[in-house]
Design an enzyme around this catalytic site. Structure first.
Site, PDB file in Angstrom:
ATOM      1  N   LEU A 108       0.851  -1.189   0.000  1.00 32.14           N
ATOM      2  CA  LEU A 108       0.000   0.000   0.000  1.00 32.14           C
ATOM      3  C   LEU A 108       0.889   1.241   0.000  1.00 32.14           C
ATOM      4  CD1 LEU A 108      -2.677  -1.138   2.617  1.00 32.14           C
ATOM      5  CD2 LEU A 108      -2.514  -1.670   0.176  1.00 32.14           C
ATOM      6  N   ALA A 138      -0.240   4.526  -1.409  1.00 29.99           N
ATOM      7  CA  ALA A 138      -1.046   5.630  -1.950  1.00 29.99           C
ATOM      8  C   ALA A 138      -1.266   6.761  -0.957  1.00 29.99           C
ATOM      9  CB  ALA A 138      -2.400   5.096  -2.417  1.00 29.99           C
ATOM     10  N   LYS A 159       5.010  10.323   0.252  1.00 28.21           N
ATOM     11  CA  LYS A 159       5.706   9.887   1.464  1.00 28.21           C
ATOM     12  C   LYS A 159       6.629   8.700   1.219  1.00 28.21           C
ATOM     13  CE  LYS A 159       3.101   7.878   4.502  1.00 28.21           C
ATOM     14  NZ  LYS A 159       2.194   7.610   5.640  1.00 28.21           N
ATOM     15  N   GLY A 190      -4.458  -0.249  17.816  1.00 29.63           N
ATOM     16  CA  GLY A 190      -5.438  -1.323  17.878  1.00 29.63           C
ATOM     17  C   GLY A 190      -4.859  -2.519  18.610  1.00 29.63           C
ATOM     18  N   ASN A 195      -1.551  -4.154  16.652  1.00 31.35           N
ATOM     19  CA  ASN A 195      -1.633  -4.512  15.234  1.00 31.35           C
ATOM     20  C   ASN A 195      -0.678  -3.645  14.417  1.00 31.35           C
ATOM     21  OD1 ASN A 195      -2.596  -5.637  12.823  1.00 31.35           O
ATOM     22  ND2 ASN A 195      -4.150  -4.045  12.598  1.00 31.35           N
ATOM     23  N   HIS A 216      49.395  17.847  -5.542  1.00 34.56           N
ATOM     24  CA  HIS A 216      48.718  18.988  -4.917  1.00 34.56           C
ATOM     25  C   HIS A 216      48.328  20.059  -5.927  1.00 34.56           C
ATOM     26  CE1 HIS A 216      53.168  19.378  -3.514  1.00 34.56           C
ATOM     27  NE2 HIS A 216      53.085  19.536  -4.812  1.00 34.56           N
ATOM     28  N   TYR A 262      44.263  20.599 -11.424  1.00 32.61           N
ATOM     29  CA  TYR A 262      42.982  20.241 -12.034  1.00 32.61           C
ATOM     30  C   TYR A 262      43.244  19.422 -13.287  1.00 32.61           C
ATOM     31  CZ  TYR A 262      38.692  20.332 -14.694  1.00 32.61           C
ATOM     32  OH  TYR A 262      37.599  19.951 -15.422  1.00 32.61           O
ATOM     33  N   ASN A 285      40.529  22.362 -20.243  1.00 34.19           N
ATOM     34  CA  ASN A 285      39.738  21.472 -21.102  1.00 34.19           C
ATOM     35  C   ASN A 285      38.543  22.145 -21.763  1.00 34.19           C
ATOM     36  OD1 ASN A 285      38.616  21.717 -18.492  1.00 34.19           O
ATOM     37  ND2 ASN A 285      37.384  19.888 -18.790  1.00 34.19           N
ATOM     38  N   ALA A 288      58.616  24.075 -15.838  1.00 30.75           N
ATOM     39  CA  ALA A 288      57.686  24.797 -14.965  1.00 30.75           C
ATOM     40  C   ALA A 288      57.261  26.111 -15.607  1.00 30.75           C
ATOM     41  CB  ALA A 288      58.341  25.056 -13.613  1.00 30.75           C
TER      42      ALA A 288
END
Length: 457
Positions: free
Chosen positions: A8, A10, A22, A140, A170, A362, A365, A385, A422
């Site tokens: 269930l 719904a 939910k 219940g 229950n 270090h 990128y 890039n 460098a």
């Protein structure tokens, strides 16, 4: 014996205060309804039907890979009405159907197996899942016969003085003989203050017909329903404790299991050590003898044996055996890092391949690149890039030495056994065995400060 299940799903979930249904809210990385579906499947129940209503398309989107069928409950008129909406699914079937709720994600496959075995071996028309609690207020009550069979379910507001003392409650989860259930649903009515059809009334109808009703008792945590964000958090805590306990039993060390967050489908090899604050998500696999230091996040990735990760993020990537990552590295999706590599601090790698024994120590990128083995990247290297319109590719061969503060302007190729000085900006291919220097010559203007009146004496 034919067995099937109805879930269930719904309910509107108003108390969640959410735009999402939910049942698609997640507990430890998986939607609540998918926890239930997956545990039903682990109990060898292949035929599963979801009763859906508000937000049905969203529920379908989150369950489309679970091979389930759907029944529609246009109006939410109670749990009995939800099962009536699934009558087409049950039509012409003989055997047993279990009914679960999609907002109770803590039910286990072992309990589901026990439910079917108890129900079928005892030849019950209906079997309930119940639990005993210290404070049953609002629930219940399960009232039993002297024989142990279920006599009736009494809602809290209808209990007499003796029934109020009963602490067996229950869960709202059941097994039914399909034929008996369908016949009982024909007599179900909504003659109550809410004008709804209650599945609990089916039990009363069966008892009045002389049918046999049983119940199995399980720990309360297994039947916990989630109706609010508070209860969602409580379910998360229980599930996380289960997950971490399973891994510890299998040989994984947790320095602090209460502050380690691992999704339910994660796999971890033995002798791996996990420090506090780690978040491991999705379908991640961590192999043996890894060390994950504090505040690392790994999602949908494969981490081979002997990897060390420190304060880093790894997303949808593969990290080879014996590699170290971090601190403060960011490994973005579609990255593959080879064996015994070194990915150091403040390094970002995106959609790239890094070869074995390569060091990116270090402040670097690397994006959209193929990097060979035994390369060394100096501090401040950038693979440029993006040309402003699309991403371009860079290829770097084996044994390449990239000096500090180098810019590699994609698309470009750096061949095997090369050096780049460098401070260079590389725009053309670097041939094998070459030293590439691409920077302006240094000019020293002697006496310049004195001429400008800037010389301090």
């Amino acid at each position: 014996m034919y067995n099937c299940a109805i879930i269930l799903a719904a309910g509107k979930g108003k108390r969640m205060k959410s735009s999402m249904p939910k049942v698609v809210h997640k507990v430890c990385g998986k939607e609540m309804v998918n926890h239930v579906i997956d545990n039903v499947r682990k109990a060898n129940i292949s035929d599963v039907n979801l009763v859906i209503g508000k937000g049905s398309e969203t529920v379908k989107e989150h369950t489309r890979d679970r091979n389930v069928t759907y029944s529609m409950q246009e109006e939410q008129l109670g749990t009995g009405h939800a099962v009536i909406c699934a009558e087409e699914f049950l039509k012409d079937k003989k055997g047993t159907v279990a009914i679960f709720t999609g907002d109770a994600p803590l039910i286990t496959n072992e309990t589901i197996q026990e439910l079917f075995e108890f129900h079928n071996s005892g030849k019950y028309a209906a079997t309930l899942i119940s639990s005993t609690v210290q404070d049953p207020t609002g629930y219940g009550r399960i009232i039993r016969e002297a024989s142990g069979e279920v006599k009736k379910i009494v809602e809290h507001k209808d209990c007499n003085e003796e029934e109020l003392k009963v602490n067996e409650i229950n869960s709202g989860m059941y097994c039914f003989d399909i034929e008996v259930l369908l016949n009982s649903l024909k007599n179900l009515n909504n003659d109550n203050s809410q004008g709804e059809y209650y599945l609990t009334d089916v039990i009363e109808i069966m008892k009045e017909s002389g049918e046999k009703v049983g119940a199995i008792v399980v720990p309360y945590e297994e039947i916990m329903g989630v109706n609010s964000r508070v209860q969602l958090s409580e379910a998360e805590i229980v599930m996380r404790k289960r997950i971490n306990h399973k891994h510890m039993v299998n040989g994984v060390t947790f320095i602090d299991c209460e502050s380690t967050y691992i999704d339910v489908d994660v796999e971890i090899g033995n002798d791996t050590i996990i420090y506090p604050g780690c978040v491991i998500q999705g379908n991640t696999t961590i192999k043996e003898e890894c060390t994950l230091y504090s505040n690392s996040r790994i999602c949908n990735s494969i981490i081979e044996s002997g990897v060390v990760v420190e304060n880093s993020v790894i997303l949808e990537s593969h990290v080879g055996e014996g590699t170290t990552v971090g601190p403060f590295a960011y490994i973005r999706p579609e990255t593959k890092i080879g064996k015994s590599a070194r990915i150091g601090d403040f390094v970002e790698i995106k959609k790239s391949t890094i070869g074995d024994n390569t060091k990116v120590s270090h402040l670097t990128y690397i994006g959209d690149a193929e990097v060979g083995s035994k390369c060394n990247f100096g501090c401040g290297t950038v693979v440029v890039n993006y040309d402003g319109q699309k991403k371009q590719k860079t290829i770097i061969g084996n044994n390449a030495f990239i000096g500090c503060n180098t810019n590699l302007i994609s698309p470009v190729k750096v061949n095997d056994n090369t050096y780049i000085a460098a401070g260079s900006t590389i725009t053309k291919e670097v041939p094998e065995g070459s030293l590439a220097i691409a920077r302006s010559k240094q000019i020293n203007k002697e006496g310049w400060l004195d001429k400008k009146g800037l010389l301090k004496k």
